[in-house]
Scaffold this active site. Structure first.
Site, PDB file in Angstrom:
ATOM      1  CB  CYS A 140      -0.944  -0.035   1.205  1.00 16.18           C
ATOM      2  SG  CYS A 140      -1.939   1.432   1.358  1.00 16.18           S
TER       3      CYS A 140
ATOM      4  CB  SER B 189      -1.916  -9.799  -2.835  1.00 17.27           C
ATOM      5  OG  SER B 189      -1.998  -8.389  -2.938  1.00 17.27           O
TER       6      SER B 189
ATOM      7  N   GLY C 213      -9.910  -3.075 -14.538  1.00 20.38           N
ATOM      8  CA  GLY C 213     -10.274  -3.026 -13.116  1.00 20.38           C
ATOM      9  C   GLY C 213      -9.727  -1.753 -12.484  1.00 20.38           C
TER      10      GLY C 213
ATOM     11  N   GLY D 116      -5.964  -0.781 -13.473  1.00 23.97           N
ATOM     12  CA  GLY D 116      -5.883  -0.388 -14.878  1.00 23.97           C
ATOM     13  C   GLY D 116      -6.459   0.993 -15.113  1.00 23.97           C
TER      14      GLY D 116
ATOM     15  CD  GLU E 224     -12.410  -6.363 -17.963  1.00 24.79           C
ATOM     16  OE1 GLU E 224     -11.473  -5.852 -17.318  1.00 24.79           O
ATOM     17  OE2 GLU E 224     -12.904  -7.475 -17.692  1.00 24.79           O
TER      18      GLU E 224
ATOM     19  CG  MET F   6      -7.053  -8.745  -2.619  1.00 23.63           C
ATOM     20  SD  MET F   6      -5.980  -9.260  -3.957  1.00 23.63           S
ATOM     21  CE  MET F   6      -5.566 -10.908  -3.447  1.00 23.63           C
TER      22      MET F   6
ATOM     23  CB  ALA G  97      -5.193  -0.328   2.389  1.00 21.50           C
TER      24      ALA G  97
ATOM     25  CG  HIS H 243     -26.336  25.349   0.939  1.00 20.27           C
ATOM     26  ND1 HIS H 243     -26.605  24.614  -0.192  1.00 20.27           N
ATOM     27  CD2 HIS H 243     -26.341  26.663   0.576  1.00 20.27           C
ATOM     28  CE1 HIS H 243     -26.783  25.449  -1.203  1.00 20.27           C
ATOM     29  NE2 HIS H 243     -26.622  26.696  -0.775  1.00 20.27           N
TER      30      HIS H 243
HETATM   31  P1  FAD Z   1       0.687  -5.893   1.856  1.00 20.13           P
HETATM   32  O1  FAD Z   1       0.456  -4.439   1.896  1.00 20.13           O
HETATM   33  O2  FAD Z   1       0.907  -6.541   0.537  1.00 20.13           O
HETATM   34  O3  FAD Z   1       1.946  -6.158   2.795  1.00 20.13           O
HETATM   35  C1  FAD Z   1       2.531  -7.406   2.912  1.00 20.13           C
HETATM   36  C2  FAD Z   1       3.973  -7.240   3.340  1.00 20.13           C
HETATM   37  O4  FAD Z   1       4.488  -8.529   3.686  1.00 20.13           O
HETATM   38  C3  FAD Z   1       4.891  -6.722   2.235  1.00 20.13           C
HETATM   39  O5  FAD Z   1       5.544  -5.540   2.656  1.00 20.13           O
HETATM   40  C4  FAD Z   1       5.900  -7.850   2.001  1.00 20.13           C
HETATM   41  O6  FAD Z   1       7.229  -7.376   1.772  1.00 20.13           O
HETATM   42  C5  FAD Z   1       5.841  -8.594   3.332  1.00 20.13           C
HETATM   43  N1  FAD Z   1       6.213 -10.005   3.235  1.00 20.13           N
HETATM   44  C6  FAD Z   1       5.684 -10.959   2.424  1.00 20.13           C
HETATM   45  N2  FAD Z   1       6.238 -12.156   2.686  1.00 20.13           N
HETATM   46  C7  FAD Z   1       7.140 -11.941   3.678  1.00 20.13           C
HETATM   47  C8  FAD Z   1       8.026 -12.787   4.401  1.00 20.13           C
HETATM   48  N3  FAD Z   1       8.107 -14.102   4.160  1.00 20.13           N
HETATM   49  N4  FAD Z   1       8.826 -12.237   5.347  1.00 20.13           N
HETATM   50  C9  FAD Z   1       8.769 -10.907   5.607  1.00 20.13           C
HETATM   51  N5  FAD Z   1       7.939 -10.074   4.971  1.00 20.13           N
HETATM   52  C10 FAD Z   1       7.141 -10.584   4.032  1.00 20.13           C
HETATM   53  N6  FAD Z   1      -6.129  -0.516  -1.521  1.00 20.13           N
HETATM   54  C11 FAD Z   1      -6.922   0.446  -1.031  1.00 20.13           C
HETATM   55  O7  FAD Z   1      -7.675   0.210  -0.074  1.00 20.13           O
HETATM   56  N7  FAD Z   1      -6.923   1.712  -1.569  1.00 20.13           N
HETATM   57  C12 FAD Z   1      -6.132   2.024  -2.617  1.00 20.13           C
HETATM   58  O8  FAD Z   1      -6.161   3.169  -3.080  1.00 20.13           O
HETATM   59  C13 FAD Z   1      -5.299   1.027  -3.160  1.00 20.13           C
HETATM   60  N8  FAD Z   1      -4.498   1.303  -4.199  1.00 20.13           N
HETATM   61  C14 FAD Z   1      -3.670   0.335  -4.683  1.00 20.13           C
HETATM   62  C15 FAD Z   1      -2.860   0.640  -5.770  1.00 20.13           C
HETATM   63  C16 FAD Z   1      -2.006  -0.313  -6.288  1.00 20.13           C
HETATM   64  C17 FAD Z   1      -1.130   0.022  -7.467  1.00 20.13           C
HETATM   65  C18 FAD Z   1      -1.944  -1.603  -5.691  1.00 20.13           C
HETATM   66  C19 FAD Z   1      -0.989  -2.648  -6.209  1.00 20.13           C
HETATM   67  C20 FAD Z   1      -2.741  -1.920  -4.618  1.00 20.13           C
HETATM   68  C21 FAD Z   1      -3.623  -0.956  -4.106  1.00 20.13           C
HETATM   69  N9  FAD Z   1      -4.484  -1.225  -3.040  1.00 20.13           N
HETATM   70  C22 FAD Z   1      -5.314  -0.261  -2.564  1.00 20.13           C
HETATM   71  C23 FAD Z   1      -4.518  -2.547  -2.402  1.00 20.13           C
HETATM   72  C24 FAD Z   1      -3.679  -2.509  -1.090  1.00 20.13           C
HETATM   73  O9  FAD Z   1      -2.374  -2.126  -1.393  1.00 20.13           O
HETATM   74  C25 FAD Z   1      -3.702  -3.878  -0.428  1.00 20.13           C
HETATM   75  O10 FAD Z   1      -5.038  -4.303  -0.247  1.00 20.13           O
HETATM   76  C26 FAD Z   1      -3.013  -3.807   0.929  1.00 20.13           C
HETATM   77  O11 FAD Z   1      -1.693  -3.365   0.808  1.00 20.13           O
HETATM   78  C27 FAD Z   1      -3.038  -5.173   1.616  1.00 20.13           C
HETATM   79  O12 FAD Z   1      -2.407  -5.080   2.846  1.00 20.13           O
HETATM   80  P2  FAD Z   1      -1.695  -6.334   3.517  1.00 20.13           P
HETATM   81  O13 FAD Z   1      -1.177  -5.835   4.813  1.00 20.13           O
HETATM   82  O14 FAD Z   1      -2.600  -7.493   3.508  1.00 20.13           O
HETATM   83  O15 FAD Z   1      -0.488  -6.725   2.564  1.00 20.13           O
HETATM   84  P1  NAD Z   2      -9.280  -6.107 -10.488  1.00 14.39           P
HETATM   85  O1  NAD Z   2      -9.768  -7.421 -10.050  1.00 14.39           O
HETATM   86  O2  NAD Z   2      -9.853  -4.863  -9.940  1.00 14.39           O
HETATM   87  O3  NAD Z   2      -9.418  -5.986 -12.072  1.00 14.39           O
HETATM   88  C1  NAD Z   2      -8.863  -6.913 -12.954  1.00 14.39           C
HETATM   89  C2  NAD Z   2      -9.610  -6.803 -14.276  1.00 14.39           C
HETATM   90  O4  NAD Z   2      -8.913  -7.564 -15.233  1.00 14.39           O
HETATM   91  C3  NAD Z   2     -11.037  -7.349 -14.207  1.00 14.39           C
HETATM   92  O5  NAD Z   2     -11.920  -6.398 -14.744  1.00 14.39           O
HETATM   93  C4  NAD Z   2     -10.960  -8.634 -15.028  1.00 14.39           C
HETATM   94  O6  NAD Z   2     -12.176  -8.937 -15.672  1.00 14.39           O
HETATM   95  C5  NAD Z   2      -9.861  -8.275 -16.003  1.00 14.39           C
HETATM   96  N1  NAD Z   2      -9.162  -9.431 -16.588  1.00 14.39           N
HETATM   97  C6  NAD Z   2      -8.816 -10.595 -15.994  1.00 14.39           C
HETATM   98  N2  NAD Z   2      -8.168 -11.387 -16.865  1.00 14.39           N
HETATM   99  C7  NAD Z   2      -8.092 -10.714 -18.036  1.00 14.39           C
HETATM  100  C8  NAD Z   2      -7.546 -10.996 -19.311  1.00 14.39           C
HETATM  101  N3  NAD Z   2      -6.933 -12.140 -19.554  1.00 14.39           N
HETATM  102  N4  NAD Z   2      -7.654 -10.074 -20.292  1.00 14.39           N
HETATM  103  C9  NAD Z   2      -8.291  -8.882 -20.056  1.00 14.39           C
HETATM  104  N5  NAD Z   2      -8.833  -8.566 -18.863  1.00 14.39           N
HETATM  105  C10 NAD Z   2      -8.730  -9.458 -17.860  1.00 14.39           C
HETATM  106  O7  NAD Z   2      -7.692  -6.174 -10.255  1.00 14.39           O
HETATM  107  P2  NAD Z   2      -6.587  -5.024 -10.314  1.00 14.39           P
HETATM  108  O8  NAD Z   2      -7.096  -3.823 -11.027  1.00 14.39           O
HETATM  109  O9  NAD Z   2      -5.355  -5.698 -10.810  1.00 14.39           O
HETATM  110  O10 NAD Z   2      -6.401  -4.668  -8.792  1.00 14.39           O
HETATM  111  C11 NAD Z   2      -5.980  -5.681  -7.853  1.00 14.39           C
HETATM  112  C12 NAD Z   2      -6.510  -5.409  -6.482  1.00 14.39           C
HETATM  113  O11 NAD Z   2      -5.927  -4.238  -5.939  1.00 14.39           O
HETATM  114  C13 NAD Z   2      -8.008  -5.211  -6.501  1.00 14.39           C
HETATM  115  O12 NAD Z   2      -8.594  -6.250  -5.761  1.00 14.39           O
HETATM  116  C14 NAD Z   2      -8.262  -3.903  -5.852  1.00 14.39           C
HETATM  117  O13 NAD Z   2      -9.194  -4.016  -4.815  1.00 14.39           O
HETATM  118  C15 NAD Z   2      -6.917  -3.471  -5.287  1.00 14.39           C
HETATM  119  N6  NAD Z   2      -6.758  -2.042  -5.620  1.00 14.39           N
HETATM  120  C16 NAD Z   2      -7.596  -1.156  -5.015  1.00 14.39           C
HETATM  121  C17 NAD Z   2      -7.517   0.178  -5.345  1.00 14.39           C
HETATM  122  C18 NAD Z   2      -8.452   1.142  -4.691  1.00 14.39           C
HETATM  123  O14 NAD Z   2      -9.051   0.789  -3.685  1.00 14.39           O
HETATM  124  N7  NAD Z   2      -8.604   2.353  -5.195  1.00 14.39           N
HETATM  125  C19 NAD Z   2      -6.608   0.628  -6.290  1.00 14.39           C
HETATM  126  C20 NAD Z   2      -5.791  -0.307  -6.897  1.00 14.39           C
HETATM  127  C21 NAD Z   2      -5.871  -1.646  -6.539  1.00 14.39           C
END
Ligand code: FAD
Ligand code: NAD
Length: 466
Positions: free
Chosen positions: A43, A142, A179, A182, A200, A319, A321, A445
């Site tokens: 995150c 993840s 999604g 993207g 998509e 998934m 934060a 308002h």
């Molecule tokens: P993570 O944040 O993935 O943390 C897991 C940690 O475990 C990592 O730092 C990793 O290094 C560590 N780890 C793994 N295995 C080991 C090990 N064996 N030993 C030691 N350390 C280890 N969610 C939102 O709610 N809002 C958003 O705006 C949003 N934007 C996103 C944008 C992007 C580009 C991405 C990729 C994700 C986004 N998400 C968003 C999703 C959000 O990041 C995740 O849902 C969140 O980080 C999950 O938290 P977590 O603590 O489960 O795992």
């Molecule tokens: P997502 O599940 O949101 O979207 C993936 C999209 O890819 C879906 O619409 C799916 O139908 C499509 N897809 C799957 N296989 C495909 C293929 N072969 N060809 C074309 N399209 C295909 O996943 P994401 O956008 O990768 O995000 C991952 C996770 O991270 C999500 O679960 C999301 O909750 C989290 N995230 C959250 C935020 C936020 O809260 N603002 C921002 C970024 C990521």
């Protein structure tokens, strides 16, 4: 003698670091391990925060270019992407440092290293560093999913991590997956000058969203220059000297079908994320995974091995934060002998594009599928005085309420500040409010939030300003 802890948390993302702090606040002796040198997980380091930093910077640029003139402001707008990226990195550094500070303040021991579980009471960090503990919490999060035949090199074909690092706007960025990732990262680069095409698999973008919102959302993104190829899949990417050639066919077609060729210079693969448990040694100690690789837990987040718990992206559920954080607090409370609880019906989701999209509860499509009797109240931002004054009237608020009890079942917002406005709907649903409760609550308002009040009015009676 190795050090003794009440709780060892593996992973310092929003799930792990919040659990560690809460457990320490409740008097437990806690260590938190992460293979990254700083806390914050996906995150803070490569997810929510850097993406929102770039969304904000690119939005300011877009506003200056496209909207300032409407307000009587003329500016010669230039862009410095390296500086934009530096700002993003500074934001990340300050926030991750902030967690380090909180760990110190509450007495959480942070250890940088890769952890594996030796027994339900022992965690190995590196050679020779073995932690003894009463409980273990797995919060390893993840990683990006990939596609067969497509190699992510983080240069030309990138995951979200690579798409946060471009030092100039690609000429043509193809995003595979319409999604959340993207559309957010596609928006960033579209605003900064890239042609963006989203491919998509399904026949709509963000398939989990209310269909009425999806239609408006796609229209808004298309008007900003994003192109959509829905119901399509990429079956191959051929690297040519100066560009990439994507082979795209209809989602249901046979792979031998003659493909449409789309050429571009960068591809973002954003087709979802998968749980990350590699190297933890779960098999040898008997922690079970489901058929999609998520760790199986009970209602107290306990895995199939007593004393070992799991939360966040590594267990089933959205998934997000804030979902991981809620679970982190609940597990810490359970371990301290208190009652923890997460209400999965009221977890909001927000897409931080322009317009923003936010929702909580069920969609109208789900209400229909479930055969519920419901009423819908809608109010457009076009009729909201603040939206009019600001000059951003796109979108609407939609409230879904039970036809008999008037209890709010879902709220869906597309428009400016949707991500902040949804908090009111979440609180209302948390307290089982009716649409009339929201409608009879005084809203300042002029604010965008008045559109939620009016939509709630529309669900139980009639809106005033329509
Ligand atoms: P993570 O944040 O993935 O943390 C897991 C940690 O475990 C990592 O730092 C990793 O290094 C560590 N780890 C793994 N295995 C080991 C090990 N064996 N030993 C030691 N350390 C280890 N969610 C939102 O709610 N809002 C958003 O705006 C949003 N934007 C996103 C944008 C992007 C580009 C991405 C990729 C994700 C986004 N998400 C968003 C999703 C959000 O990041 C995740 O849902 C969140 O980080 C999950 O938290 P977590 O603590 O489960 O795992
Ligand atoms: P997502 O599940 O949101 O979207 C993936 C999209 O890819 C879906 O619409 C799916 O139908 C499509 N897809 C799957 N296989 C495909 C293929 N072969 N060809 C074309 N399209 C295909 O996943 P994401 O956008 O990768 O995000 C991952 C996770 O991270 C999500 O679960 C999301 O909750 C989290 N995230 C959250 C935020 C936020 O809260 N603002 C921002 C970024 C990521």
């Amino acid at each position: 003698m190795s050090e003794q802890f009440d709780l060892v948390v593996i992973g310092a993302g929003p799930g792990g670091y919040v659990a560690a702090i809460k457990a320490a606040q409740l008097g437990l002796k806690v260590a938190c391990i992460d293979k990254r040198p700083v806390a914050g997980g996906t995150c803070l380091n490569v997810g929510c925060i850097p993406s929102k930093a770039l969304l904000t910077s690119s939005h300011k640029y877009w506003e200056a270019r496209e909207h300032f003139e409407n307000h009587g402001i003329t500016a010669d707008v230039k862009i410095d992407i390296k500086k934009m990226q530096l700002r993003k990195e500074n934001v990340v550094t300050e926030l991750t440092k902030g967690i380090g500070f909180l760990f110190k303040k509450y007495g959480v021991t942070f250890i940088n290293g890769t952890a594996s579980i030796k027994s339900p009471n022992q965690v190995q960090v590196q050679e020779g560093q073995l932690l003894e503990t009463k409980n273990i919490l797995i919060a390893t999060g993840s990683i990006s999913s990939s596609l067969p035949n497509i190699e992510i090199d983080e240069k030309q074909v990138v995951s979200s991590t690579g798409a946060l690092e471009f030092d100039k706007a690609p000429k043509h960025l193809v995003v595979i997956g319409g999604g959340v990732i993207g559309l957010e990262l596609g928006s960033v680069w579209a605003r900064l000058g890239s042609a963006v095409t989203v491919v998509e698999y399904l026949d709509k973008i963000v398939p989990s969203m209310d269909s009425e919102v999806t239609t408006a959302f796609q229209k808004a993104l298309a008007s900003q220059g994003m192109a959509f190829r829905l119901g399509r899949k990429v079956v191959n990417i051929v690297k040519q000297p100066k560009e990439l050639a994507l082979h795209v066919i209809p989602a249901q077609a046979d792979p031998t079908e003659v493909p449409e060729i789309i050429t571009c210079d960068k591809v973002l693969v954003a087709v979802g994320r998968r749980p990350y448990t590699q190297g933890l040694g779960l098999e040898s100690i008997g922690v079970q995974l489901d058929n999609r690789g998520f760790i199986t837990v009970d209602s107290h987040y306990q895995t199939t091995v007593p004393n070992i718990y799991a939360i966040g992206d590594v267990i089933p559920g959205p998934m997000l934060a804030h979902k991981a954080e809620e679970e982190g607090v609940a597990v810490a409370e359970f371990l301290a002998g208190q009652a923890g609880h997460v209400n999965y019906h009221t977890i909001p989701s927000v897409i931080y594009t322009q317009p923003e999209v936010a929702s909580v509860g069920i969609t109208e499509d789900q209400a229909k599928e479930q055969g519920l009797k419901y009423r819908v109240g809608k109010f457009p931002f076009m009729a909201n005085s603040r939206a009019k004054a600001v000059g951003d009237t796109a979108g609407f608020v939609k409230v879904i309420a039970d036809a008999q009890t008037d209890k709010v079942l879902g709220v869906h917002i597309i428009g400016e500040h949707a991500g902040d406005m949804i908090a009111e709907a979440v609180l209302a649903m948390e307290y089982c409010a009716s649409s009339e409760d929201i409608a009879r609550t005084c809203h300042a308002h002029p604010t965008h939030a008045e559109a939620l009040k009016e939509a709630a009015m529309a669900a139980f009676a009639k809106p005033i300003h329509m």
